[in-house]
Design a protein around this motif. Structure first.
Motif, PDB file in Angstrom:
ATOM      1  N   VAL A  46       2.796  38.414  17.712  1.00 45.08           N
ATOM      2  CA  VAL A  46       2.170  38.746  19.084  1.00 45.08           C
ATOM      3  C   VAL A  46       2.103  40.420  18.741  1.00 45.08           C
ATOM      4  CG1 VAL A  46       2.571  38.854  21.322  1.00 45.08           C
ATOM      5  CG2 VAL A  46       3.486  37.027  19.962  1.00 45.08           C
ATOM      6  N   VAL A  47       3.027  41.076  18.507  1.00 44.09           N
ATOM      7  CA  VAL A  47       2.558  42.697  18.308  1.00 44.09           C
ATOM      8  C   VAL A  47       1.262  42.976  17.596  1.00 44.09           C
ATOM      9  CG1 VAL A  47       3.537  44.876  17.679  1.00 44.09           C
ATOM     10  CG2 VAL A  47       5.090  42.894  18.764  1.00 44.09           C
ATOM     11  N   GLU A  48       1.302  42.164  16.452  1.00 42.91           N
ATOM     12  CA  GLU A  48       0.014  42.424  15.521  1.00 42.91           C
ATOM     13  C   GLU A  48      -1.342  41.826  16.419  1.00 42.91           C
ATOM     14  OE1 GLU A  48      -1.417  41.263  11.186  1.00 42.91           O
ATOM     15  OE2 GLU A  48      -0.111  39.881  12.136  1.00 42.91           O
ATOM     16  N   ALA A  49      -1.258  40.880  16.979  1.00 42.62           N
ATOM     17  CA  ALA A  49      -2.266  40.247  17.876  1.00 42.62           C
ATOM     18  C   ALA A  49      -2.898  41.098  18.791  1.00 42.62           C
ATOM     19  CB  ALA A  49      -2.210  38.920  18.336  1.00 42.62           C
ATOM     20  N   ALA A  50      -1.764  41.915  19.481  1.00 43.63           N
ATOM     21  CA  ALA A  50      -2.265  42.715  20.691  1.00 43.63           C
ATOM     22  C   ALA A  50      -2.902  43.992  20.299  1.00 43.63           C
ATOM     23  CB  ALA A  50      -0.904  43.094  21.360  1.00 43.63           C
ATOM     24  N   SER A  51      -2.904  44.291  18.875  1.00 43.49           N
ATOM     25  CA  SER A  51      -4.054  45.200  18.332  1.00 43.49           C
ATOM     26  C   SER A  51      -3.735  46.600  18.932  1.00 43.49           C
ATOM     27  CB  SER A  51      -5.450  44.893  18.678  1.00 43.49           C
ATOM     28  OG  SER A  51      -5.803  43.495  18.379  1.00 43.49           O
ATOM     29  N   GLY A  52      -2.576  47.006  19.102  1.00 44.96           N
ATOM     30  CA  GLY A  52      -1.979  48.462  19.297  1.00 44.96           C
ATOM     31  C   GLY A  52      -1.877  48.455  20.751  1.00 44.96           C
ATOM     32  N   VAL A  53      -2.041  47.397  21.825  1.00 45.35           N
ATOM     33  CA  VAL A  53      -1.719  47.607  23.072  1.00 45.35           C
ATOM     34  C   VAL A  53      -0.100  47.283  23.263  1.00 45.35           C
ATOM     35  CG1 VAL A  53      -1.692  46.326  25.322  1.00 45.35           C
ATOM     36  CG2 VAL A  53      -3.819  46.610  23.976  1.00 45.35           C
ATOM     37  N   PRO A  54       0.871  48.203  23.893  1.00 43.51           N
ATOM     38  CA  PRO A  54       2.197  47.937  23.971  1.00 43.51           C
ATOM     39  C   PRO A  54       2.657  46.513  24.422  1.00 43.51           C
ATOM     40  CG  PRO A  54       1.458  49.986  24.877  1.00 43.51           C
ATOM     41  CD  PRO A  54       0.287  49.294  24.572  1.00 43.51           C
ATOM     42  N   VAL A  55       3.608  45.843  23.811  1.00 46.17           N
ATOM     43  CA  VAL A  55       3.797  44.485  24.161  1.00 46.17           C
ATOM     44  C   VAL A  55       5.243  44.559  24.691  1.00 46.17           C
ATOM     45  CG1 VAL A  55       4.210  42.072  23.483  1.00 46.17           C
ATOM     46  CG2 VAL A  55       2.268  43.354  22.582  1.00 46.17           C
ATOM     47  N   THR A  56       5.382  44.025  25.754  1.00 50.80           N
ATOM     48  CA  THR A  56       6.892  44.050  26.249  1.00 50.80           C
ATOM     49  C   THR A  56       7.008  42.579  26.631  1.00 50.80           C
ATOM     50  OG1 THR A  56       6.066  44.027  29.052  1.00 50.80           O
ATOM     51  CG2 THR A  56       6.531  46.349  27.822  1.00 50.80           C
ATOM     52  N   VAL A  57       8.445  42.342  27.042  1.00 52.22           N
ATOM     53  CA  VAL A  57       8.781  40.904  26.737  1.00 52.22           C
ATOM     54  C   VAL A  57       9.655  40.604  28.102  1.00 52.22           C
ATOM     55  CG1 VAL A  57      10.525  39.072  25.899  1.00 52.22           C
ATOM     56  CG2 VAL A  57       8.950  40.403  24.500  1.00 52.22           C
ATOM     57  N   ARG A  58       9.376  39.519  29.037  1.00 54.67           N
ATOM     58  CA  ARG A  58      10.037  39.294  30.229  1.00 54.67           C
ATOM     59  C   ARG A  58      11.485  38.525  29.736  1.00 54.67           C
ATOM     60  NH1 ARG A  58       8.211  34.340  33.453  1.00 54.67           N
ATOM     61  NH2 ARG A  58       8.381  32.520  32.003  1.00 54.67           N
ATOM     62  N   GLY A  59      12.405  38.860  30.862  1.00 54.79           N
ATOM     63  CA  GLY A  59      13.581  38.296  30.456  1.00 54.79           C
ATOM     64  C   GLY A  59      13.931  36.790  30.526  1.00 54.79           C
ATOM     65  N   GLY A  60      13.266  36.206  31.659  1.00 55.71           N
ATOM     66  CA  GLY A  60      13.324  34.742  31.672  1.00 55.71           C
ATOM     67  C   GLY A  60      14.847  34.313  32.581  1.00 55.71           C
ATOM     68  N   SER A  61      15.140  33.033  32.349  1.00 59.14           N
ATOM     69  CA  SER A  61      16.236  32.565  33.048  1.00 59.14           C
ATOM     70  C   SER A  61      17.562  33.564  32.536  1.00 59.14           C
ATOM     71  CB  SER A  61      16.445  31.031  32.651  1.00 59.14           C
ATOM     72  OG  SER A  61      15.404  30.561  33.021  1.00 59.14           O
ATOM     73  N   LYS A  62      18.658  33.168  33.558  1.00 57.86           N
ATOM     74  CA  LYS A  62      19.935  33.913  33.319  1.00 57.86           C
ATOM     75  C   LYS A  62      20.713  33.496  32.182  1.00 57.86           C
ATOM     76  CE  LYS A  62      22.871  36.509  36.083  1.00 57.86           C
ATOM     77  NZ  LYS A  62      24.037  36.725  34.867  1.00 57.86           N
ATOM     78  N   ALA A  63      21.107  34.444  31.208  1.00 62.02           N
ATOM     79  CA  ALA A  63      21.903  33.917  30.257  1.00 62.02           C
ATOM     80  C   ALA A  63      23.116  34.814  30.049  1.00 62.02           C
ATOM     81  CB  ALA A  63      21.066  34.066  28.970  1.00 62.02           C
ATOM     82  N   SER A  64      23.994  34.490  29.106  1.00 60.25           N
ATOM     83  CA  SER A  64      25.317  35.185  29.070  1.00 60.25           C
ATOM     84  C   SER A  64      24.913  36.786  28.369  1.00 60.25           C
ATOM     85  CB  SER A  64      26.254  34.769  28.071  1.00 60.25           C
ATOM     86  OG  SER A  64      25.806  34.938  26.826  1.00 60.25           O
ATOM     87  N   ASP A  65      25.800  37.605  28.605  1.00 63.17           N
ATOM     88  CA  ASP A  65      25.633  38.834  28.276  1.00 63.17           C
ATOM     89  C   ASP A  65      25.458  39.248  26.758  1.00 63.17           C
ATOM     90  OD1 ASP A  65      26.437  39.807  30.746  1.00 63.17           O
ATOM     91  OD2 ASP A  65      28.442  40.491  30.399  1.00 63.17           O
TER      92      ASP A  65
END
Length: 281
Positions: free
Chosen positions: A201-220
């Motif tokens: 995904v990082v490679e396909a974004a071609s230099g655009v910063p890629v961040t990830v969302r957290g999604g559902s609640k999980a353990s620490d």
């Protein structure tokens, strides 16, 4: 100016960003409300904990900007409410609508960037079409006024239990590349499954910063290990919501996530810090 303004969301040493998402109530889902009933309190808490940015809606952004001082987090501004996340999904007529004069609103609120959806939902091609139209509406204004454009490309597949995020590497990668092609300055997307493929995904974004969302609640431990693996894959940042704002100690979780992102500590070290931080409070 887009690059200069976007820097307000990133740690100058690590060049990564922890943005706490607190825009959930905009999407009309009761499950998103716990932890953010008192908006001034939660915004102040994550700001005091040193989050790099906060994702807020137009109506709630003033809670961040009225905080005193020069070291407050940068504002990522959500400007396109959608009905896909409603308590009950409409059988038809899904929509994602962007504010008129969205860039002007963002400038008045001193935002570091705006954020738009790019939703690819099985059986609802009209939603992707609306999202593309929204991007096309605001992209030229973003360039004209130096406002960074954030795009959130998310894919959803239909199952017997309803719609769930499609985290297949092929689909995440393809839609993230579409966001880059549309002119995104920063991308917020799902992680891949497995996480070891996220570098694609990082490679396909071609230099655009890629961040990830957290999604559902999980353990620490799950959240911290997930973060450690994403850092190893080259993620530019995290935009976590419920795993911070619904945590029993949002400030401690914020600091532990930043320890992994900015200081390079392991998930186990961050968990130890989190427990100590929670114990001290």
């Amino acid at each position: 100016m887009e690059k200069f303004r976007l820097q307000r969301l990133f740690n100058p040493a690590s060049q990564r960003s922890l943005i706490v998402a607190i825009d959930h109530a905009l999407f009309n889902n009761t499950a998103f409300l716990p932890g953010i009933e008192d908006m001034p309190k939660i915004v102040g808490t994550v700001a005091d904990a040193g989050a790099d940015g906060v994702l807020l809606s137009v109506g709630e952004a003033p809670h961040l900007q009225r905080l005193p001082g020069r070291s407050k987090p940068g504002l990522m501004l959500r400007v396109d409410p959608a009905n896909f996340y409603n308590n009950e999904l409409p059988a038809s007529h899904l929509h994602c609508r962007v504010f008129d004069n969205a860039v002007e609103i963002a400038l008045r609120l001193d935002a570091a960037c705006i954020l738009l959806n790019l939703l690819d939902i099985d059986g609802h091609p009209e939603m992707l079409n609306q999202c593309v139209e929204n991007v096309l509406r605001v992209k030229n204004d973003c360039d004209r006024f130096g406002m960074p454009l954030g795009i959130e490309p998310l894919s959803f597949k239909k199952t017997n239990a309803g719609y769930v995020g499609d985290d297949s590497p092929e689909r995440v990668t393809t839609l993230a590349r579409m966001a880059a092609e549309l002119g995104a300055d920063i991308i917020k997307t799902d992680s891949t499954e497995p996480e070891e493929d996220f570098h694609l995904v990082v490679e396909a974004a071609s230099g655009v910063p890629v961040t990830v969302r957290g999604g559902s609640k999980a353990s620490d431990l799950e959240v911290l290990e997930h973060t450690e693996r994403l850092v190893a894959q080259g993620v530019a940042g995290l935009i976590y919501g419920r795993n911070v704002i619904q945590h029993d100690n949002p400030a401690a979780m914020t600091r532990s996530l930043q320890a992994i992102l900015h200081d390079g500590v392991s998930a186990k070290q961050a968990l130890k810090q989190l427990k100590a931080d929670k114990g001290a409070n």
